[in-house]
Write a protein that holds these residues in place. Structure first.
Motif, short mmCIF file in Angstrom:
data_model
loop_
_atom_site.label_atom_id
_atom_site.label_comp_id
_atom_site.label_asym_id
_atom_site.label_seq_id
_atom_site.Cartn_x
_atom_site.Cartn_y
_atom_site.Cartn_z
N GLY A 294 3.53 -10.04 7.15
CA GLY A 294 3.45 -9.28 8.38
C GLY A 294 2.65 -8.00 8.22
N GLY A 295 2.02 -7.57 9.31
CA GLY A 295 1.19 -6.38 9.28
C GLY A 295 1.86 -5.14 8.73
N PRO A 296 3.05 -4.77 9.21
CA PRO A 296 3.69 -3.53 8.74
C PRO A 296 3.94 -3.50 7.23
CG PRO A 296 4.73 -4.29 10.76
CD PRO A 296 3.80 -5.38 10.33
N TYR A 297 4.53 -4.56 6.70
CA TYR A 297 4.84 -4.56 5.27
C TYR A 297 3.59 -4.79 4.43
CZ TYR A 297 9.85 -4.38 6.21
OH TYR A 297 11.10 -3.98 6.61
N LEU A 298 2.60 -5.47 5.00
CA LEU A 298 1.34 -5.65 4.30
C LEU A 298 0.66 -4.30 4.08
CD1 LEU A 298 -0.55 -7.78 3.11
CD2 LEU A 298 -1.69 -7.92 5.34
N ILE A 302 -0.32 -2.71 0.46
CA ILE A 302 -1.67 -2.24 0.15
C ILE A 302 -1.63 -0.80 -0.36
CG2 ILE A 302 -3.91 -1.63 1.18
CD1 ILE A 302 -3.53 -4.06 3.05
N ILE A 303 -0.78 0.03 0.27
CA ILE A 303 -0.61 1.41 -0.21
C ILE A 303 -0.09 1.40 -1.64
CG2 ILE A 303 0.76 3.53 0.09
CD1 ILE A 303 0.67 3.01 3.12
N GLY A 304 0.89 0.53 -1.89
CA GLY A 304 1.44 0.42 -3.24
C GLY A 304 0.41 -0.05 -4.25
N LEU A 305 -0.48 -0.96 -3.81
CA LEU A 305 -1.53 -1.46 -4.70
C LEU A 305 -2.47 -0.33 -5.11
CD1 LEU A 305 -3.00 -3.86 -6.05
CD2 LEU A 305 -4.24 -4.16 -3.89
N PHE A 306 -2.89 0.48 -4.14
CA PHE A 306 -3.82 1.57 -4.44
C PHE A 306 -3.16 2.70 -5.22
CE2 PHE A 306 -6.36 -0.42 -1.06
CZ PHE A 306 -7.61 -0.40 -1.66
N VAL A 354 8.15 -8.75 -0.78
CA VAL A 354 8.74 -7.59 -0.10
C VAL A 354 9.75 -6.86 -1.00
CG1 VAL A 354 10.24 -6.94 1.86
CG2 VAL A 354 8.28 -8.45 2.22
N LEU A 355 10.15 -7.49 -2.10
CA LEU A 355 11.07 -6.82 -3.03
C LEU A 355 10.51 -5.48 -3.53
CD1 LEU A 355 12.26 -9.82 -5.24
CD2 LEU A 355 13.75 -8.34 -3.87
N VAL A 356 9.19 -5.34 -3.57
CA VAL A 356 8.60 -4.09 -4.07
C VAL A 356 8.42 -3.05 -2.97
CG1 VAL A 356 7.41 -5.28 -5.94
CG2 VAL A 356 6.21 -4.89 -3.78
N VAL A 357 8.59 -3.45 -1.71
CA VAL A 357 8.39 -2.51 -0.60
C VAL A 357 9.35 -1.32 -0.66
CG1 VAL A 357 8.59 -2.25 1.92
CG2 VAL A 357 7.30 -4.16 0.95
N PRO A 358 10.66 -1.53 -0.92
CA PRO A 358 11.57 -0.37 -0.96
C PRO A 358 11.14 0.69 -1.99
CG PRO A 358 12.83 -2.40 -0.86
CD PRO A 358 11.41 -2.79 -1.07
N GLU A 359 10.70 0.24 -3.16
CA GLU A 359 10.29 1.20 -4.19
C GLU A 359 9.05 1.98 -3.77
OE1 GLU A 359 10.84 1.88 -8.75
OE2 GLU A 359 11.30 -0.08 -7.89
N LEU A 362 10.21 4.53 -1.18
CA LEU A 362 10.93 5.62 -1.85
C LEU A 362 9.95 6.56 -2.56
CD1 LEU A 362 13.64 6.90 -2.64
CD2 LEU A 362 13.69 5.36 -4.62
N HIS A 363 8.95 5.99 -3.18
CA HIS A 363 7.94 6.81 -3.87
C HIS A 363 7.19 7.68 -2.86
CE1 HIS A 363 3.96 7.65 -5.73
NE2 HIS A 363 4.70 7.82 -6.81
N ILE A 364 6.85 7.11 -1.70
CA ILE A 364 6.17 7.88 -0.65
C ILE A 364 7.04 9.05 -0.19
CG2 ILE A 364 5.36 7.77 1.74
CD1 ILE A 364 4.47 4.87 1.17
#
Length: 504
Positions: A294-298, A302-306, A354-359, A362-364
């Motif tokens: 989905g767009g929001p979590y994608l 992408i933010i996490g990737l960069f 999506v398991l990595v989305v919470p981390e 939290l980092h943000i």
């Protein structure tokens, strides 16, 4: 009495929230999805004739049997299905948070993870649909969590639960067996243990897999179920795809070449048609993955990737990577064989991503707190609010015209007249179609011409059905009675079969 929620296991709070959301869905249920009628019919057969008859009618009857058991309490079959969904969603939420807990046992992270899974739009849009995939997702995630516990603490009960979950998941979707066979191999890469210890753990796991599998087969045989026959029936569904999909003859190659390329270019590119098709199928798979995340979590990924945040500790990363690779290969095999793929088939893989989305979130938030940018917290709150609305509010077209047409049929047609339709809801709720689960998406000329004068023909106006109704062989044999929602926006047309002087 201490009511501080922080003193309680956040996983149970999230489960409670999931159940509340499911009750909300149950109270606002609309027209069931098309697959629901297959499950409903199988549940009725289970209640009337037992387990064996249910599996003979539908090879994946486990979900229907659960629905039948719940409906025996007095709920209608569709409400019973949503109740079963509610239980599976609760299990899924608990398992998801338990896996996150293994990644990082941080209270703020678990709170964010709970919000992430509860407002995950692509997952929660299935909450009001009756599909067996939900049980597969929940049980597979639970199996992954139990695998992590087994690798960490070497508990035999965790290995047994891992195997039991995947064996049960296999009764919802067969690909669960792939995880059962190949996921334990991740133990060989667990650096917390010596090589000899890893092999012992792996041997013990496979011993449990074999023992439980044999025990299950014996149990099913004693119940009268022929597992081999069920497997043959399952495989036969894909046999036509397999037999005709892997080779192209010269005529097919020439036709595809002329369609895909210019006539001149086809001369040079025709020999690469299979490569072109494979690349196209992989593209469809990736598109389904993007759609499933989905767009929001994608955006978050992408933010996490960069920001180099798409990582967690090796002990969890390797088993998750195994699950992801197995899932990807399953999806790739499926699309190569069948040439199609639904987004829901990729949802398990998307949940794992999506398991990595919470981390990342939290980092943000932590970075914003350090830099004093309070606006970031408001942006994150708005982000999750948007996800919640997208998850639980439908922006799609209202299906009230289906209910209106059902009411019209009940009032304006003769109880003794037969009904022909290509809409599952009309077939079921009219009470005039015995095999309502076998209704096809499009009406056929044979169905209409074999009906009797005075019968009711109710057509959901798909493109193919509209073309059929406009054909010369059909038009003079039908009398228009009503359109729904109205004559301008025609979605359903109701006809009466009339006598025609022309020969049939």
């Amino acid at each position: 009495m201490n009511l501080d929620w922080r003193q309680h296991d956040i996983r149970w709070i999230a489960v409670s929230a999931s159940l509340v959301l499911s009750i909300f869905t149950l109270l606002l249920q609309e027209i069931p999805n098309s697959d629901a009628y297959t499950y409903a019919r199988t549940a009725e057969i289970f209640l009337a004739d037992g387990v064996v008859a249910a599996y003979q009618h539908y090879s994946w009857a486990t979900y229907s049997i659960l629905i039948g058991i719940v409906s025996a309490t007095g709920l209608d079959v569709f409400s019973a299905g949503l109740f079963v969904n509610a239980m599976f969603y609760a299990i899924l939420v608990y398992a998801f948070l338990s896996i996150v807990k293994e990644i990082n046992d941080s209270e703020p992270l678990l709170v964010i993870a709970a919000i992430c899974i509860l407002v995950y739009p692509q997952l929660n849009e299935y909450r009001d649909l009756l599909i067996r995939d939900i049980g597969f997702w929940a049980l597979s995630l639970t199996a992954l969590w139990q695998y992590l516990l087994y690798a960490k603490m070497q508990l035999t009960r965790s290995a047994i639960t891992f195997c039991a979950c995947l064996l049960l998941a296999a009764s919802f979707r067969a690909e669960a067996l792939a995880y059962l066979v190949f996921a334990p191999l991740a133990l060989l890469f667990d650096t917390r243990l010596k090589t000899s210890a890893r092999k012992i753990l792996l041997f013990r796991m496979y011993a449990i897999v074999v023992s439980l599998s044999i025990g299950l087969l014996l149990f099913l045989a004693l119940m009268g179920l022929n597992v081999a026959q069920l497997f043959i029936e399952f495989a036969s569904i894909y046999e036509p795809f397999i037999s005709g999909n892997f080779t192209l003859n010269d005529e097919e190659r020439a036709l595809l070449g002329s369609l895909l390329f210019t006539e001149y270019a086809a001369t040079f590119s025709r020999e690469y048609i299979e490569v072109f098709l494979l690349a196209g199928m992989i593209s469809i798979l990736l598109a389904n993955l993007f759609s499933g995340v989905g767009g929001p979590y994608l955006i978050i990924l992408i933010i996490g990737l960069f920001k180099n945040q798409l990582r967690f500790n090796r002990d969890v990363a390797i088993p998750v990577a195994f699950f992801l690779c197995i899932n990807f290969l399953i999806l790739l095999s499926f699309i190569i064989v069948t040439r199609y793929l639904s987004s829901r088939y990729a949802i398990l893989m998307c949940i794992l991503l999506v398991l990595v989305v919470p981390e990342i979130v939290l980092h943000i938030l932590d970075s914003a707190k350090v830099s004093g940018r309070k606006s970031i917290a408001y942006i994150v709150a708005f982000f999750f609010s948007y996800c919640a609305i997208d998850s639980y509010y439908s922006f799609g077209e209202s299906k009230s015209y289906v209910n209106d047409s059902i009411e019209w049929i009940a009032v304006n047609t003769n109880d003794s007249s037969a009904l022909v339709t290509n809409n599952h809801a009309i077939a079921y709720f009219s009470g005039k179609v015995e095999d309502y689960d076998l209704v096809q998406r499009n009406l056929t000329e044979e169905e209409i011409l074999s009906s009797e004068v005075g019968d009711t023909i109710v057509a959901e106006l798909t493109f193919e059905t509209k073309k059929l109704l406009e054909s010369n062989a059909i038009t003079d044999k039908l009398k228009v009675l009503a359109y729904f929602p109205d004559t301008q926006a025609q979605r359903i047309a109701i006809f009466e079969r009339v006598y025609s002087s022309t020969s049939e």
